[in-house]
Scaffold this motif. Sequence first.
Motif, short mmCIF file in Angstrom:
data_model
loop_
_atom_site.label_atom_id
_atom_site.label_comp_id
_atom_site.label_asym_id
_atom_site.label_seq_id
_atom_site.Cartn_x
_atom_site.Cartn_y
_atom_site.Cartn_z
N LYS A 21 0.83 -1.22 0.00
CA LYS A 21 0.00 0.00 0.00
C LYS A 21 0.87 1.27 0.00
O LYS A 21 0.65 2.20 0.77
CB LYS A 21 -0.93 0.01 1.21
CG LYS A 21 -1.81 -1.20 1.34
CD LYS A 21 -2.86 -1.22 0.25
CE LYS A 21 -3.87 -2.32 0.56
NZ LYS A 21 -4.15 -3.23 -0.51
N VAL A 22 1.83 1.31 -0.90
CA VAL A 22 2.73 2.45 -1.01
C VAL A 22 2.01 3.62 -1.66
O VAL A 22 1.25 3.45 -2.61
CB VAL A 22 4.00 2.05 -1.81
CG1 VAL A 22 4.80 3.28 -2.22
CG2 VAL A 22 4.85 1.10 -1.00
N ASP A 23 2.27 4.84 -1.17
CA ASP A 23 1.61 6.04 -1.67
C ASP A 23 2.44 6.77 -2.72
O ASP A 23 1.90 7.39 -3.63
CB ASP A 23 1.32 7.01 -0.52
CG ASP A 23 0.55 6.36 0.60
OD1 ASP A 23 -0.59 5.93 0.35
OD2 ASP A 23 1.08 6.28 1.73
N VAL A 24 3.77 6.74 -2.56
CA VAL A 24 4.67 7.48 -3.44
C VAL A 24 5.85 6.61 -3.83
O VAL A 24 6.40 5.89 -2.99
CB VAL A 24 5.18 8.77 -2.76
CG1 VAL A 24 6.42 9.32 -3.47
CG2 VAL A 24 4.10 9.84 -2.74
N ILE A 25 6.21 6.65 -5.11
CA ILE A 25 7.45 6.04 -5.58
C ILE A 25 8.35 7.17 -6.05
O ILE A 25 7.97 7.93 -6.95
CB ILE A 25 7.21 5.03 -6.71
CG1 ILE A 25 6.44 3.82 -6.15
CG2 ILE A 25 8.53 4.58 -7.33
CD1 ILE A 25 6.16 2.73 -7.17
N TYR A 26 9.50 7.30 -5.42
CA TYR A 26 10.44 8.37 -5.77
C TYR A 26 11.58 7.76 -6.58
O TYR A 26 12.14 6.73 -6.21
CB TYR A 26 11.01 9.02 -4.51
CG TYR A 26 11.95 10.16 -4.83
CD1 TYR A 26 11.47 11.43 -5.12
CD2 TYR A 26 13.32 9.97 -4.84
CE1 TYR A 26 12.32 12.48 -5.42
CE2 TYR A 26 14.19 11.01 -5.14
CZ TYR A 26 13.69 12.26 -5.43
OH TYR A 26 14.55 13.29 -5.74
N THR A 27 11.90 8.41 -7.72
CA THR A 27 12.97 7.88 -8.56
C THR A 27 14.02 8.93 -8.85
O THR A 27 13.73 10.11 -9.03
CB THR A 27 12.40 7.34 -9.89
OG1 THR A 27 13.46 6.76 -10.66
CG2 THR A 27 11.73 8.43 -10.71
N THR A 28 15.27 8.50 -8.84
CA THR A 28 16.37 9.34 -9.30
C THR A 28 16.79 8.81 -10.67
O THR A 28 16.22 7.85 -11.17
CB THR A 28 17.56 9.30 -8.33
OG1 THR A 28 18.13 7.97 -8.33
CG2 THR A 28 17.12 9.64 -6.92
N GLY A 29 17.81 9.41 -11.26
CA GLY A 29 18.27 8.93 -12.56
C GLY A 29 17.81 9.83 -13.70
O GLY A 29 17.15 10.85 -13.49
N ASP A 30 18.15 9.42 -14.92
CA ASP A 30 17.85 10.26 -16.08
C ASP A 30 16.42 10.04 -16.57
O ASP A 30 15.66 9.22 -16.02
CB ASP A 30 18.85 10.03 -17.21
CG ASP A 30 18.87 8.58 -17.71
OD1 ASP A 30 17.87 7.85 -17.49
OD2 ASP A 30 19.88 8.18 -18.32
N ALA A 31 16.04 10.77 -17.63
CA ALA A 31 14.67 10.74 -18.14
C ALA A 31 14.27 9.36 -18.65
O ALA A 31 13.14 8.90 -18.43
CB ALA A 31 14.51 11.78 -19.25
N GLU A 32 15.19 8.68 -19.32
CA GLU A 32 14.88 7.35 -19.87
C GLU A 32 14.62 6.35 -18.75
O GLU A 32 13.68 5.55 -18.81
CB GLU A 32 16.04 6.87 -20.74
CG GLU A 32 15.78 5.53 -21.41
CD GLU A 32 16.93 5.08 -22.29
OE1 GLU A 32 16.91 3.92 -22.73
OE2 GLU A 32 17.86 5.89 -22.53
N PHE A 33 15.45 6.40 -17.71
CA PHE A 33 15.26 5.51 -16.57
C PHE A 33 13.93 5.80 -15.88
O PHE A 33 13.17 4.87 -15.56
CB PHE A 33 16.42 5.68 -15.58
CG PHE A 33 16.33 4.79 -14.37
CD1 PHE A 33 16.82 3.50 -14.41
CD2 PHE A 33 15.74 5.24 -13.20
CE1 PHE A 33 16.72 2.67 -13.30
CE2 PHE A 33 15.64 4.42 -12.09
CZ PHE A 33 16.15 3.13 -12.13
N ALA A 34 13.64 7.09 -15.64
CA ALA A 34 12.39 7.47 -14.98
C ALA A 34 11.18 7.03 -15.80
O ALA A 34 10.16 6.63 -15.24
CB ALA A 34 12.36 8.98 -14.76
N ALA A 35 11.30 7.08 -17.12
CA ALA A 35 10.20 6.65 -17.99
C ALA A 35 9.94 5.16 -17.84
O ALA A 35 8.78 4.72 -17.83
CB ALA A 35 10.51 6.99 -19.44
N GLN A 36 11.00 4.37 -17.71
CA GLN A 36 10.83 2.93 -17.49
C GLN A 36 10.12 2.66 -16.16
O GLN A 36 9.26 1.78 -16.07
CB GLN A 36 12.19 2.23 -17.50
CG GLN A 36 12.81 2.10 -18.89
CD GLN A 36 14.11 1.31 -18.83
OE1 GLN A 36 15.15 1.82 -18.42
NE2 GLN A 36 14.05 0.06 -19.24
N VAL A 37 10.50 3.42 -15.14
CA VAL A 37 9.84 3.27 -13.84
C VAL A 37 8.36 3.64 -13.96
O VAL A 37 7.49 2.94 -13.43
CB VAL A 37 10.52 4.16 -12.77
CG1 VAL A 37 9.75 4.10 -11.45
CG2 VAL A 37 11.97 3.74 -12.55
#
Length: 235
Positions: free
Chosen positions: A81-97
């Motif tokens: 029941k996670v509310d937020v997923i925070y990602t670092t990294g570049d745009a391509e990586f964030a898009a995969q997430v």
Amino acid sequence: PYVSYFRTAVAAEDVLDTAANYAVDGLDAQKVVIIDGGASDDAARFAAHVRRLGADVVATTPPNADWERIEHVVESADAAKVDVIYTTGDAEFAAQVAKTLAGTGLDATLVGGAALRSEDFVTAAGTAADGAVAVVDPHRVDTSTGAGEDLAARLGEHVVDAPGSYAPAAYDAGTALAAVLRRCLSGEDTAAAAREKCVAEMAEVSFAGVTVEVAFVSFGDRAGTRPQVFQIWDG
């Protein structure tokens, strides 16, 4: 408290602290997952801020983990029941997430930094970008592109060392002062005589800086230089 107070430099606010505050207080997140896609310490710093605010960091992937492990963490966030997923990294990586998150159907908000506020991210993520939140530091200008590149070239003609990350903000501060002094010192014999006119001129400063628009709020701080939060909808 003084009408003559102006902070020409930008405030040194931590963009990761702002992101954590927005996640916990703005989005009411109680549980957070962190996907570390970069070599910096952003993930660890964000996690520390989130815990300080009273939320739980359910899971954190190691930097540059294999994609199978990342997918497992994102998919397991549903059961937690996670509310937020925070990602670092570049745009391509964030898009995969973003696409992995969209595939789970989990009702969690993807939060990240400047990489999410880019055409590359929106294009690569497609409809999975909808709802993603980017928390960015507007006064940090990349000196290798655009206005920052032009500034670096001009300063390179006059100084030995290359401009650092704060050079754009320092340059704008100097430009603001120079513009005001050109107007308010004219026709006056002493600094004391020019003082009132200089203060009035400073309050009216407005020009397109290397950082952002240079202007001052009623309390004398630079306008538009605090970390800003953007949300993506419909591209």
